[in-house]
Design an enzyme around this catalytic site. Structure first.
Site, mmCIF file in Angstrom:
data_model
loop_
_atom_site.group_PDB
_atom_site.id
_atom_site.type_symbol
_atom_site.label_atom_id
_atom_site.label_comp_id
_atom_site.label_asym_id
_atom_site.label_seq_id
_atom_site.Cartn_x
_atom_site.Cartn_y
_atom_site.Cartn_z
ATOM 1 N N CYS A 158 -4.955 -2.872 3.052
ATOM 2 C CA CYS A 158 -4.636 -2.763 4.482
ATOM 3 C C CYS A 158 -5.823 -2.975 5.414
ATOM 4 O O CYS A 158 -6.205 -4.095 5.664
ATOM 5 C CB CYS A 158 -3.923 -1.449 4.773
ATOM 6 S SG CYS A 158 -3.103 -1.530 6.381
ATOM 7 N N LYS A 163 -9.522 2.017 -1.824
ATOM 8 C CA LYS A 163 -9.742 1.507 -0.460
ATOM 9 C C LYS A 163 -11.097 1.940 0.107
ATOM 10 O O LYS A 163 -11.413 3.139 0.134
ATOM 11 C CB LYS A 163 -8.597 1.999 0.428
ATOM 12 C CG LYS A 163 -8.586 1.449 1.837
ATOM 13 C CD LYS A 163 -7.289 1.897 2.523
ATOM 14 C CE LYS A 163 -7.122 1.370 3.919
ATOM 15 N NZ LYS A 163 -5.836 1.779 4.506
ATOM 16 N N GLU A 174 0.855 -1.200 0.000
ATOM 17 C CA GLU A 174 0.000 0.000 0.000
ATOM 18 C C GLU A 174 0.889 1.248 0.000
ATOM 19 O O GLU A 174 1.943 1.264 0.656
ATOM 20 C CB GLU A 174 -0.837 -0.017 1.299
ATOM 21 C CG GLU A 174 -1.666 1.225 1.543
ATOM 22 C CD GLU A 174 -2.227 1.286 2.981
ATOM 23 O OE1 GLU A 174 -1.555 0.798 3.920
ATOM 24 O OE2 GLU A 174 -3.333 1.826 3.137
ATOM 25 N N ASN A 191 0.269 -1.032 5.334
ATOM 26 C CA ASN A 191 1.192 -0.298 6.218
ATOM 27 C C ASN A 191 0.545 -0.364 7.591
ATOM 28 O O ASN A 191 -0.468 0.307 7.829
ATOM 29 C CB ASN A 191 1.277 1.187 5.856
ATOM 30 C CG ASN A 191 2.130 1.487 4.636
ATOM 31 O OD1 ASN A 191 3.292 1.828 4.742
ATOM 32 N ND2 ASN A 191 1.521 1.385 3.467
HETATM 33 N N1 CDT Z 1 -2.955 1.525 6.468
HETATM 34 C C1 CDT Z 1 -3.858 0.974 7.308
HETATM 35 O O1 CDT Z 1 -5.014 0.794 6.971
HETATM 36 N N2 CDT Z 1 -3.425 0.684 8.551
HETATM 37 C C2 CDT Z 1 -4.274 0.215 9.606
HETATM 38 C C3 CDT Z 1 -3.707 0.653 10.890
HETATM 39 C C4 CDT Z 1 -4.612 0.455 12.050
HETATM 40 S S1 CDT Z 1 -5.769 1.680 12.324
HETATM 41 C C5 CDT Z 1 -4.945 3.046 12.867
HETATM 42 C C6 CDT Z 1 -4.441 -1.303 9.607
HETATM 43 O O2 CDT Z 1 -5.579 -1.772 9.729
HETATM 44 O O3 CDT Z 1 -3.441 -2.029 9.563
#
Ligand code: CDT
Length: 312
Positions: A169, A124, A47, A194
Site C-alpha cells: 500500500c 511493510k 493488503e 487499502n
Molecule cells: N493502507 C495504506 O497504506 N493506506 C494509505 C492511505 C493513505 S495515508 C492515511 C495509502 O497510502 O494508500
C-alpha cells in the site's frame, strides 16, 4: 523455460467487521478457482485481506487489537487457501496482520509458489497515518499505532521463473521502494492496498486518489523496467469508501489489465518477464547510466532541508 506468467489481480470488495476469516477465505477460493479456469500461475490478494481494515478504529484493549492478527500462516482459517492453491498449482500472494511468536506486530504479505512452498514474507516499511486517536477525523488511520515498521527492507526472491519483490500500500507512493527492488533486478512487484478515498489531512486530494494510485505504480514500473501488480480491497467498508481500480502494469508503464468494479473481481494479464529487458538493458540500464555518487542525500537525509533564506 517460459517466462510468460498469467497473473490475476484478485481484488476484494469490502470485508465487514463481523465477517469471519472463513467467509473471506471462501471468497478468495472463488477467485482462485476462476483464476485456475483462466490458466493463471499467480493470484495476488490485497493488503490485510482477511479482516476489515481495522486501523480505522481506535482500540485500547490489546486483546481486541490482537484479534485482527494471525499468529500462524497458514493457520486454521487460511489452511484451505494454501491446500487448494497447491492442488490447483496456482501460486498466490496474501496480505495479513502478522503477530510473530516473539510478539512483533507487522503488516505483512506472504508469497506462496505453485507447489505450496512459502517463498518469503515482506513486512511493510512505510507506515502511514498516526499513533493516537484524532477526534477531528471522520475515521482513524492508526497503522502507526498497531504495527511496527518492517525491519527487513525490500528483499526479492527467485520465484515464478523470475525475480519477484513485494510492497504494501503506502510503500507504492515512495520511489525508493521501486528503486531498491530495481537495484536487485526485480521483474515483478506485488502490491496489496487499502486506500480510503478521503484523505483527512488534505481533502483536496480526494478527487485525485485514483490518479495518484496509477501514477505512482506506472512510474515505478517504467523507471525500473518491471511489472507491477497492484491489488485493492475496495468499495464501501464499514462506511469508508476505498479505492478499487486494481491494475497490472507492464514495464512500459502501460496498464495491461484493470478491475472495473468495486467488488470481488479478477483482472488477468499475460506477463512476459522478458519484456523487462527492453527497459533494463536500454534507457534504464542502471549500471551504465546511474550516478549514485550524486544521490548521497537519498540515504543520508530523511526530511527535506531547504537552503537558508536569502537576506532581504
Ligand atoms: N493502507 C495504506 O497504506 N493506506 C494509505 C492511505 C493513505 S495515508 C492515511 C495509502 O497510502 O494508500
Amino acid at each position: 523455460m517460459t517466462r510468460v506468467l498469467t497473473v490475476g489481480a484478485a481484488q476484494l470488495g469490502p470485508v465487514g467487521r463481523s465477517e469471519s476469516r472463513t467467509e473471506v477465505v471462501e471468497r478468495m477460493l472463488a477467485l482462485l478457482h476462476r483464476a485456475k479456469e483462466l490458466s493463471s500461475d499467480l493470484v495476488v490478494f490485497p493488503e490485510l485481506a482477511l479482516t476489515s481494515f481495522f486501523p480505522r478504529w481506535y482500540m485500547e484493549d490489546p486483546g481486541e487489537v490482537d484479534s485482527f492478527f494471525e499468529r500462524e500462516m497458514p493457520g486454521p482459517s487460511t489452511r484451505p487457501l494454501f491446500d487448494e492453491a497447491k492442488k490447483l498449482g496456482v501460486g498466490f500472494c496474501l496480505g495479513y496482520a502478522e503477530l510473530t511468536p516473539d510478539g512483533h506486530h507487522y503488516n505483512t504479505q506472504v508469497l506462496v509458489e505453485r507447489n505450496g512452498r512459502i517463498v518469503g514474507k515482506y513486512r511493510k516499511v512505510h507506515l502511514p497515518g498516526h499513533e493516537e486517536h484524532e477526534a477531528w477525523r471522520r475515521f482513524q488511520h492508526l497503522e502507526r499505532r498497531y504495527f511496527e515498521p518492517g525491519p527487513d527492507g525490500f528483499p526479492v526472491w527467485r520465484a515464478f521463473n523470475g525475480i519477484v519483490g513485494m510492497a504494501i500500500c503506502n510503500d507504492r507512493r515512495w520511489p525508493e521502494t521501486y528503486r531498491v527492488l530495481g537495484l536487485q533486478g526485480v521483474e515483478m512487484i506485488l502490491i496489496g492496498y487499502n486506500t480510503p478515498i478521503h484523505y483527512a489531512p488534505d481533502p483536496s486530494q480526494d478527487v485525485l486518489a485514483a490518479f495518484h494510485n496509477h501514477l505512482v505504480m506506472q512510474a515505478g514500473a517504467y523507471q525500473n523496467g518491471t511489472w507491477v501488480v497492484g491489488v485493492a480491497k475496495g468499495g464501501n467498508e464499514e462506511g469508508v469508501d476505498s479505492l478499487a481500480q486494481s491494475a497490472i502494469i507492464a514495464p512500459s508503464g502501460l496498464i495491461a489489465a484493470q478491475c472495473h468494479t468495486n467488488g470481488d473481481e479478477l483482472a488477468l494479464a499475460e506477463c512476459d518477464l522478458d519484456l523487462c529487458k527492453n527497459y533494463k538493458d536500454t534507457l534504464f540500464n542502471f549500471d551504465r547510466y546511474r550516478r549514485p555518487d550524486q544521490y548521497k542525500l537519498i540515504t543520508e537525509r530523511r526530511g527535506a532541508v531547504p537552503p537558508p533564506e536569502e537576506p532581504a
